[in-house]
Design an enzyme around this catalytic site. Structure first.
Site, mmCIF file in Angstrom:
data_model
loop_
_atom_site.group_PDB
_atom_site.id
_atom_site.type_symbol
_atom_site.label_atom_id
_atom_site.label_comp_id
_atom_site.label_asym_id
_atom_site.label_seq_id
_atom_site.Cartn_x
_atom_site.Cartn_y
_atom_site.Cartn_z
ATOM 1 N N THR A 18 0.821 -1.218 0.000
ATOM 2 C CA THR A 18 0.000 0.000 0.000
ATOM 3 C C THR A 18 0.857 1.272 0.000
ATOM 4 O O THR A 18 1.891 1.325 0.670
ATOM 5 C CB THR A 18 -0.919 -0.013 1.242
ATOM 6 O OG1 THR A 18 -1.624 -1.256 1.250
ATOM 7 C CG2 THR A 18 -1.918 1.130 1.208
ATOM 8 N N ALA B 165 -0.197 -4.550 -14.281
ATOM 9 C CA ALA B 165 0.145 -5.717 -13.462
ATOM 10 C C ALA B 165 1.456 -6.367 -13.905
ATOM 11 O O ALA B 165 2.247 -6.828 -13.073
ATOM 12 C CB ALA B 165 -1.000 -6.727 -13.544
ATOM 13 N N GLU C 99 -3.915 -15.425 2.902
ATOM 14 C CA GLU C 99 -4.059 -14.280 3.809
ATOM 15 C C GLU C 99 -5.535 -14.047 4.137
ATOM 16 O O GLU C 99 -5.890 -13.714 5.262
ATOM 17 C CB GLU C 99 -3.448 -13.032 3.161
ATOM 18 C CG GLU C 99 -3.500 -11.811 4.061
ATOM 19 C CD GLU C 99 -2.788 -10.586 3.488
ATOM 20 O OE1 GLU C 99 -2.276 -10.670 2.352
ATOM 21 O OE2 GLU C 99 -2.753 -9.558 4.175
ATOM 22 N N ARG C 100 -6.386 -14.258 3.141
ATOM 23 C CA ARG C 100 -7.820 -13.998 3.353
ATOM 24 C C ARG C 100 -8.434 -15.032 4.288
ATOM 25 O O ARG C 100 -9.277 -14.692 5.127
ATOM 26 C CB ARG C 100 -8.519 -13.940 1.995
ATOM 27 C CG ARG C 100 -8.157 -12.643 1.325
ATOM 28 C CD ARG C 100 -8.472 -12.471 -0.111
ATOM 29 N NE ARG C 100 -7.886 -11.183 -0.530
ATOM 30 C CZ ARG C 100 -7.566 -10.839 -1.757
ATOM 31 N NH1 ARG C 100 -7.778 -11.663 -2.759
ATOM 32 N NH2 ARG C 100 -7.033 -9.668 -2.001
ATOM 33 N N ARG D 26 -25.613 -10.073 34.846
ATOM 34 C CA ARG D 26 -26.173 -8.724 34.953
ATOM 35 C C ARG D 26 -27.669 -8.802 35.269
ATOM 36 O O ARG D 26 -28.432 -9.483 34.567
ATOM 37 C CB ARG D 26 -25.965 -8.002 33.614
ATOM 38 C CG ARG D 26 -26.521 -6.608 33.554
ATOM 39 C CD ARG D 26 -25.623 -5.638 34.249
ATOM 40 N NE ARG D 26 -26.118 -4.277 34.163
ATOM 41 C CZ ARG D 26 -25.652 -3.290 34.898
ATOM 42 N NH1 ARG D 26 -24.679 -3.503 35.757
ATOM 43 N NH2 ARG D 26 -26.147 -2.075 34.763
ATOM 44 N N GLY E 97 -7.371 -6.963 1.387
ATOM 45 C CA GLY E 97 -8.335 -6.724 0.308
ATOM 46 C C GLY E 97 -9.645 -6.299 0.951
ATOM 47 O O GLY E 97 -10.190 -7.046 1.772
ATOM 48 N N THR E 98 -10.141 -5.111 0.617
ATOM 49 C CA THR E 98 -11.377 -4.649 1.280
ATOM 50 C C THR E 98 -12.536 -5.588 0.899
ATOM 51 O O THR E 98 -12.475 -6.299 -0.112
ATOM 52 C CB THR E 98 -11.756 -3.217 0.848
ATOM 53 O OG1 THR E 98 -12.089 -3.227 -0.544
ATOM 54 C CG2 THR E 98 -10.634 -2.231 1.093
ATOM 55 N N ASN E 99 -13.603 -5.531 1.703
ATOM 56 C CA ASN E 99 -14.731 -6.427 1.429
ATOM 57 C C ASN E 99 -15.414 -6.101 0.102
ATOM 58 O O ASN E 99 -15.982 -6.987 -0.550
ATOM 59 C CB ASN E 99 -15.707 -6.408 2.606
ATOM 60 C CG ASN E 99 -15.149 -7.208 3.780
ATOM 61 O OD1 ASN E 99 -14.007 -7.657 3.729
ATOM 62 N ND2 ASN E 99 -15.949 -7.403 4.814
ATOM 63 N N GLU E 100 -15.298 -4.830 -0.323
ATOM 64 C CA GLU E 100 -15.860 -4.470 -1.639
ATOM 65 C C GLU E 100 -15.040 -5.150 -2.743
ATOM 66 O O GLU E 100 -15.599 -5.692 -3.706
ATOM 67 C CB GLU E 100 -15.853 -2.945 -1.838
ATOM 68 C CG GLU E 100 -16.809 -2.183 -0.921
ATOM 69 C CD GLU E 100 -16.344 -2.137 0.536
ATOM 70 O OE1 GLU E 100 -15.119 -2.128 0.774
ATOM 71 O OE2 GLU E 100 -17.202 -2.118 1.437
HETATM 72 C C1 LIG Z 1 -4.007 -1.704 10.466
HETATM 73 C C2 LIG Z 1 -3.646 -1.815 9.024
HETATM 74 C C3 LIG Z 1 -2.637 -2.688 8.637
HETATM 75 C C4 LIG Z 1 -2.278 -2.771 7.296
HETATM 76 N N1 LIG Z 1 -1.222 -3.568 6.927
HETATM 77 C C5 LIG Z 1 -0.754 -3.512 5.672
HETATM 78 C C6 LIG Z 1 0.455 -4.182 5.311
HETATM 79 O O1 LIG Z 1 1.096 -4.854 6.118
HETATM 80 N N2 LIG Z 1 0.888 -4.068 4.039
HETATM 81 C C7 LIG Z 1 0.222 -3.341 3.108
HETATM 82 O O2 LIG Z 1 0.680 -3.266 1.984
HETATM 83 N N3 LIG Z 1 -0.933 -2.710 3.416
HETATM 84 C C8 LIG Z 1 -1.417 -2.763 4.674
HETATM 85 N N4 LIG Z 1 -2.562 -2.093 5.013
HETATM 86 C C9 LIG Z 1 -3.282 -1.351 3.990
HETATM 87 C C10 LIG Z 1 -4.557 -2.029 3.542
HETATM 88 O O3 LIG Z 1 -4.275 -3.207 2.860
HETATM 89 C C11 LIG Z 1 -5.312 -1.003 2.683
HETATM 90 O O4 LIG Z 1 -5.733 0.037 3.551
HETATM 91 C C12 LIG Z 1 -6.474 -1.619 1.943
HETATM 92 O O5 LIG Z 1 -6.023 -2.493 0.948
HETATM 93 C C13 LIG Z 1 -7.352 -0.543 1.283
HETATM 94 O O6 LIG Z 1 -6.599 0.327 0.531
HETATM 95 P P1 LIG Z 1 -6.761 1.913 0.735
HETATM 96 O O7 LIG Z 1 -6.606 2.198 2.174
HETATM 97 O O8 LIG Z 1 -5.845 2.599 -0.198
HETATM 98 O O9 LIG Z 1 -8.244 2.224 0.365
HETATM 99 P P2 LIG Z 1 -8.825 2.455 -1.120
HETATM 100 O O10 LIG Z 1 -8.303 1.398 -2.024
HETATM 101 O O11 LIG Z 1 -8.613 3.861 -1.499
HETATM 102 O O12 LIG Z 1 -10.364 2.188 -0.864
HETATM 103 C C14 LIG Z 1 -11.252 3.180 -0.338
HETATM 104 C C15 LIG Z 1 -12.666 2.626 -0.462
HETATM 105 O O13 LIG Z 1 -12.965 2.424 -1.842
HETATM 106 C C16 LIG Z 1 -13.424 1.120 -2.062
HETATM 107 N N5 LIG Z 1 -13.032 0.650 -3.389
HETATM 108 C C17 LIG Z 1 -11.799 0.650 -3.931
HETATM 109 N N6 LIG Z 1 -11.822 0.085 -5.137
HETATM 110 C C18 LIG Z 1 -13.097 -0.304 -5.374
HETATM 111 C C19 LIG Z 1 -13.759 -0.965 -6.442
HETATM 112 N N7 LIG Z 1 -13.109 -1.377 -7.521
HETATM 113 N N8 LIG Z 1 -15.084 -1.198 -6.328
HETATM 114 C C20 LIG Z 1 -15.774 -0.781 -5.238
HETATM 115 N N9 LIG Z 1 -15.201 -0.163 -4.195
HETATM 116 C C21 LIG Z 1 -13.873 0.071 -4.253
HETATM 117 C C22 LIG Z 1 -12.746 0.296 -0.969
HETATM 118 O O14 LIG Z 1 -13.410 -0.924 -0.762
HETATM 119 C C23 LIG Z 1 -12.850 1.256 0.202
HETATM 120 O O15 LIG Z 1 -14.104 1.147 0.782
HETATM 121 C C24 LIG Z 1 -2.967 -2.010 6.324
HETATM 122 C C25 LIG Z 1 -4.005 -1.158 6.714
HETATM 123 C C26 LIG Z 1 -4.320 -1.040 8.042
HETATM 124 C C27 LIG Z 1 -5.396 -0.050 8.424
#
Ligand SMILES: Cc1cc2nc3c(=O)[nH]c(=O)nc-3n(C[C@H](O)[C@H](O)[C@H](O)COP(=O)(O)OP(=O)(O)OC[C@H]3O[C@@H](n4cnc5c(N)ncnc54)[C@H](O)[C@@H]3O)c2cc1C
Length: 385
Positions: A127, A179, A245-246, A271, A367-370
């Site tokens: 990231t 990619a 990882e997932r 309680r 990977g976000t849930n979206e």
């Molecule tokens: C505590 C913590 C530990 C972490 N550890 C690591 C680590 O060790 N290494 C590392 O590399 N990263 C790490 N991360 C980063 C994490 O993997 C990212 O925050 C995550 O992948 C989301 O990326 P982003 O924050 O840039 O959000 P964005 O990608 O900007 O997403 C913002 C929003 O947009 C949505 N979105 C994005 N694309 C789409 C799409 N195509 N369709 C619909 N919705 C979409 C997302 O779901 C989210 O809701 C960590 C984050 C945290 C908070």
């Protein structure tokens, strides 16, 4: 507590010894580590000596010689015990596997035993300040100069970021490509110049786990540290490993769900409200029944994913389903359990409040849930004739 389908006496013994380690070596320090936003460095060595690092790595490389179930038992127990500081699921469950699966024989022998002892702490840096989900848009570059890469860029939110001294760094070796321009270069931070750590970031939860910024200014790394035989393999390598990882994230989320239910059962049984136990009220009974059902369904699906993973047959869609559904369910369950605690649920002295803080991130990382739903939808599209 629910017993996974794959649990056996050996794994139970491992779980009990991991629990004892967490009780004696992590929990007593959790509050202080939370304030300093990182564990004491020496605890990594203690975890190594206790056999909790690299349990799923082959013995010839200094690992425990176990499989995915050994890893899940160790990581889940840590989630359940609410002592998240030691970023072991990332170190052992992810980074060590990138090295075992893609590094040269010489590198495996050089790095893995030191990861198993705690001398090396692993990190995975994908990231960046400008991009997370859209990995193809990363801007950190690695330009070849002789037998070295010259690396420039920045990473953020990196787990173990203020500690890690062996970092799998995701870079563009060909910035013109998407990619196919992505590679992973392993950085031994103690050996390079031009590497800088930024802030350790204050977070909503997981306070004792360090999450930091990293910077690379003309950092030189030997080309031999490229992971895999040729450039441009990084994206494929990530896709191959992200499934594991997932499932790890889902399993840890389930452990938190189970802990939340246990805590709430005890709390509501003791309680008294309006002259009777809170547990006797129908709303409480129904809410807890719903929570338990979600945990049981999550467990059954995770068991299925674990079985597939052990056979080398875990598909991306299943891993994505486990990740989004279980972490969403965990969020719902923990939220309900906070509600059933009343005001106590908002007080950090109660485990449920700390669970509430810690599990929120499960829906965002790995990977976000979206993105998980997008991956499942892509798989669905292939069915269209
Ligand atoms: C505590 C913590 C530990 C972490 N550890 C690591 C680590 O060790 N290494 C590392 O590399 N990263 C790490 N991360 C980063 C994490 O993997 C990212 O925050 C995550 O992948 C989301 O990326 P982003 O924050 O840039 O959000 P964005 O990608 O900007 O997403 C913002 C929003 O947009 C949505 N979105 C994005 N694309 C789409 C799409 N195509 N369709 C619909 N919705 C979409 C997302 O779901 C989210 O809701 C960590 C984050 C945290 C908070």
């Amino acid at each position: 507590m629910r017993q996974p389908a794959w649990m056996d006496p050996e794994l139970e013994t491992l779980r009990d010894s991991a629990r004892r380690f967490y009780e004696t070596e992590l929990l007593p320090h959790e509050e202080r580590w939370g304030r300093q936003q990182v564990v004491d460095r020496e605890v990594w060595y203690k975890a190594g000596a206790a056999g909790l690092l690299c349990p799923g790595i082959r013995e010839e490389y200094g690992g425990g010689g176990g499989n995915f179930t050994h890893e899940i038992v160790i990581f889940s127990e840590q989630g359940r015990m609410l002592c998240p500081g030691l970023g072991n699921s990332l170190h052992s469950g992810i980074v060590a596997h990138y090295i075992q699966n893609f590094a040269t024989e010489e590198q495996k022998r050089e790095w893995l035993p030191r990861m198993a002892s705690g001398e090396l702490v692993g990190g995975l840096a994908m990231t960046e300040p400008g991009t997370g989900s859209d990995l193809q848009s990363i801007r950190t570059t690695a330009r070849r100069e002789g037998d070295e890469y010259v690396i420039n860029g920045a990473k953020t939110y990196i787990t173990n970021g203020s500690t890690a001294n062996l970092i799998c760094l995701v870079v563009k070796t060909d910035p013109e490509q998407g990619a196919r321009g992505i590679s992973i270069v392993v950085v031994e931070t103690d050996k390079v110049q031009g590497f800088r750590r930024g802030r350790t970031l204050a977070k909503v939860g997981l306070h004792s786990q360090d999450t930091a910024e990293l910077f690379f200014d003309d950092m030189r790394v030997p080309c031999a540290n490229l992971l895999g035989p040729q450039e441009g393999q990084g994206f494929r390598q990530l896709m191959k490993e992200l499934g594991r990882e997932r499932v790890i994230t889902a399993a840890m989320s389930l452990a938190c769900m189970e802990r939340a239910i246990d805590e709430t059962l005890q709390f509501t049984a003791n309680r008294k409200v309006f002259g009777q136990s809170l547990m006797q009220m129908q709303n409480t009974r129904f809410k807890l029944a719903e929570c338990e059902t979600k945990a049981a369904l999550a467990g059954a699906f995770i068991d299925q994913c674990v079985a597939k993973l052990l056979q080398g047959k875990l598909d991306n869609a299943s891993a994505s389903m486990a990740k989004w559904w279980v972490t969403d369910a965990c969020g719902q369950v923990v939220d309900e359990c906070v509600q059933l605690h009343g005001g106590a649920g908002y007080m950090l002295e109660y485990p449920i409040a700390r669970l509430y803080q810690n599990v929120r991130i499960h829906r965002i990382l790995a990977g976000t849930n979206e993105i998980m739903k997008e991956l499942i939808a892509r798989d669905l599209e292939q069915r269209v004739v």
